[in-house]
Design a protein around this motif. Structure first.
Motif, PDB file in Angstrom:
ATOM      1  N   ASP A 162       0.854  -1.191   0.000  1.00 38.17           N
ATOM      2  CA  ASP A 162       0.000   0.000   0.000  1.00 38.17           C
ATOM      3  C   ASP A 162       0.887   1.238   0.000  1.00 38.17           C
ATOM      4  O   ASP A 162       1.382   1.688   1.037  1.00 38.17           O
ATOM      5  CB  ASP A 162      -0.907  -0.022   1.238  1.00 38.17           C
ATOM      6  CG  ASP A 162      -1.964   1.069   1.203  1.00 38.17           C
ATOM      7  OD1 ASP A 162      -1.762   2.066   0.482  1.00 38.17           O
ATOM      8  OD2 ASP A 162      -2.988   0.930   1.892  1.00 38.17           O
ATOM      9  N   ASP A 208       0.844  -6.718   6.045  1.00 38.54           N
ATOM     10  CA  ASP A 208      -0.194  -6.743   7.077  1.00 38.54           C
ATOM     11  C   ASP A 208       0.317  -7.666   8.177  1.00 38.54           C
ATOM     12  O   ASP A 208       0.297  -8.889   8.039  1.00 38.54           O
ATOM     13  CB  ASP A 208      -1.508  -7.275   6.494  1.00 38.54           C
ATOM     14  CG  ASP A 208      -2.640  -7.247   7.502  1.00 38.54           C
ATOM     15  OD1 ASP A 208      -2.356  -7.175   8.724  1.00 38.54           O
ATOM     16  OD2 ASP A 208      -3.807  -7.317   7.082  1.00 38.54           O
ATOM     17  N   ALA A 210       0.202   4.397  -0.627  1.00 39.11           N
ATOM     18  CA  ALA A 210      -0.382   5.585   0.000  1.00 39.11           C
ATOM     19  C   ALA A 210      -0.109   5.619   1.497  1.00 39.11           C
ATOM     20  O   ALA A 210       0.203   6.673   2.062  1.00 39.11           O
ATOM     21  CB  ALA A 210      -1.884   5.617  -0.270  1.00 39.11           C
ATOM     22  N   SER A 211      -0.228   4.477   2.138  1.00 43.64           N
ATOM     23  CA  SER A 211      -0.028   4.438   3.592  1.00 43.64           C
ATOM     24  C   SER A 211       1.392   4.062   3.972  1.00 43.64           C
ATOM     25  O   SER A 211       1.759   4.106   5.154  1.00 43.64           O
ATOM     26  CB  SER A 211      -1.006   3.441   4.228  1.00 43.64           C
ATOM     27  OG  SER A 211      -0.714   2.121   3.789  1.00 43.64           O
ATOM     28  N   GLY A 212       2.185   3.638   2.976  1.00 42.70           N
ATOM     29  CA  GLY A 212       3.553   3.230   3.257  1.00 42.70           C
ATOM     30  C   GLY A 212       3.653   1.873   3.922  1.00 42.70           C
ATOM     31  O   GLY A 212       4.666   1.555   4.545  1.00 42.70           O
ATOM     32  N   ARG A 213       2.608   1.061   3.806  1.00 37.41           N
ATOM     33  CA  ARG A 213       2.604  -0.257   4.432  1.00 37.41           C
ATOM     34  C   ARG A 213       2.895  -1.323   3.378  1.00 37.41           C
ATOM     35  O   ARG A 213       2.250  -1.386   2.346  1.00 37.41           O
ATOM     36  CB  ARG A 213       1.247  -0.548   5.093  1.00 37.41           C
ATOM     37  CG  ARG A 213       0.934   0.380   6.253  1.00 37.41           C
ATOM     38  CD  ARG A 213      -0.496   0.156   6.735  1.00 37.41           C
ATOM     39  NE  ARG A 213      -0.660  -1.170   7.320  1.00 37.41           N
ATOM     40  CZ  ARG A 213      -1.700  -1.956   7.085  1.00 37.41           C
ATOM     41  NH1 ARG A 213      -2.647  -1.577   6.236  1.00 37.41           N
ATOM     42  NH2 ARG A 213      -1.796  -3.125   7.674  1.00 37.41           N
TER      43      ARG A 213
END
Length: 346
Positions: free
Chosen positions: A167, A175, A169-172
């Motif tokens: 992801d 999970d 956008a979130s820098g992840r």
């Protein structure tokens, strides 16, 4: 897809200790990538389901050097598209965390065509090489193998299939709730986990071996009596016959070739005969077991006969099928992709 699977062993110059004397190349070419790539491509073009690669940490009397089996399999992964790639990785002395990572990485490199031959190693020289106390006796060797396979299987499941999210956008990237400790405690080692490689494309690469918790049991079959007694093992999903072969070639009969080889280093019993006789034998085996692994006496002499005559004969009789491009090794063997033991509904 399922049916009778046909594999081939492609280590060194062949199963016979004197195979190097009849090899169609100079000794310095044995370790070259070009030789390995040409042989595996020939096997793939012929329609073999899989190729295996023997290995040992101990030096061979006649082959003083070799690259490890996983490295060889990974090298040809990019140059092939359908054939399964199945290296030997010993379960004795080898760290199971490293072994599971190697096989998982091979599964990614081959896009789901990896397998693993889990093999015991009962030799004091191996223990000295690893710097470990010697593992002796069938019970201890079996325990080491059982624990190693169990750890590998748990580590392959320690990442759920959708653990990698990327992801931006979130820098992840991950999970973390979909990564799991395996918390394995054995008699001689423990492994916390999780793995350092995401779950392999097949979920679980195919595990081969002579015993233990394997997907494909390999049963050595050298004599006609061994072959007559072969039956599917009900305790294992699939059973393969392990058959050593020497074939008639345009230049010499199988009997003459074996006589020449045995004059240098005597060897045990082996199927020796024409391509037609081998096709008949494999057609019989197709009614009893799920597949066969052929171990050619001299790869440079026997592989061309297998490719030109034996595989086409099996295909014509409907006992074999060509692997499907884009298919996994599990799918080719008729094995389903297993569910992840740690996955939960989020």
């Amino acid at each position: 897809m399922s049916g009778f699977a046909v594999g081939i062993e492609l280590d060194g110059d062949g199963f016979h200790p004197a195979a190097w004397r009849r090899a169609a190349r100079t000794p310095d070419r044995l370790l070259s990538g070009a030789t390995l790539r040409a042989r595996v491509r020939a096997a793939e073009n012929a329609g073999f389901t899989l190729a295996t690669f023997a290995d040992s940490i101990l030096p061979d009397e006649h082959v003083p050097a070799r690259l490890d089996a996983v490295t060889r399999a990974a090298f040809v992964a990019a140059a092939t598209s359908t054939i399964g790639l199945v290296p030997v990785v010993s379960t004795t002395y080898t760290e199971p965390f490293h072994a599971s990572s190697q096989v998982a990485t091979l599964d990614y490199a081959s896009r789901g065509r990896a397998g693993w031959i889990a093999e015991r190693l009962d030799d004091p020289r191996a223990a000295a090489t690893w710097g470990r106390p010697q593992v002796t006796g069938d019970a201890e060797l079996a325990r080491e193998q059982r624990d190693s396979i169990e750890v590998a299987r748990r580590l392959w499941d320690s990442w759920e299939d959708d653990a990698v999210i990327r992801d931006v956008a979130s820098g992840r990237f991950l999970d973390r709730d979909r990564l799991h400790y395996i918390d394995f405690e054995g008699d001689t080692f423990s492994v916390k986990g999780p793995a350092i490689v995401p779950r392999p494309p097949q979920g679980q690469p195919v595990v081969f071996g002579a015993d233990g918790d394997v997907d494909v049991r390999l049963i050595r079959a050298s004599t006609r009596g061994d072959l007559d007694a072969l039956t599917r093992d009900s305790a294992t999903p699939l059973t393969f016959a392990d058959l050593t072969v020497a074939l008639d070639t345009p230049a010499a009969s199988a009997a003459h070739r074996l006589e020449d080889l045995d004059a240098h280093v005597p060897t045990g019993s082996v199927f020796a005969g024409s391509a037609a006789a081998l096709i008949d034998l494999l057609s019989e085996l197709a009614e009893r077991v799920d597949g066969v692994r052929l171990r050619p006496a001299v790869i440079d002499e026997d592989l061309p006969v297998l490719a030109r005559l034996v595989l086409p004969g099996l295909l014509a009789r409907g006992h074999a099928h060509r692997p499907v491009p884009g298919s996994t090794l599990r799918a080719e063997l008729g094995l389903s992709r297993p569910a992840n033991r740690y996955a939960v509904t989020h």
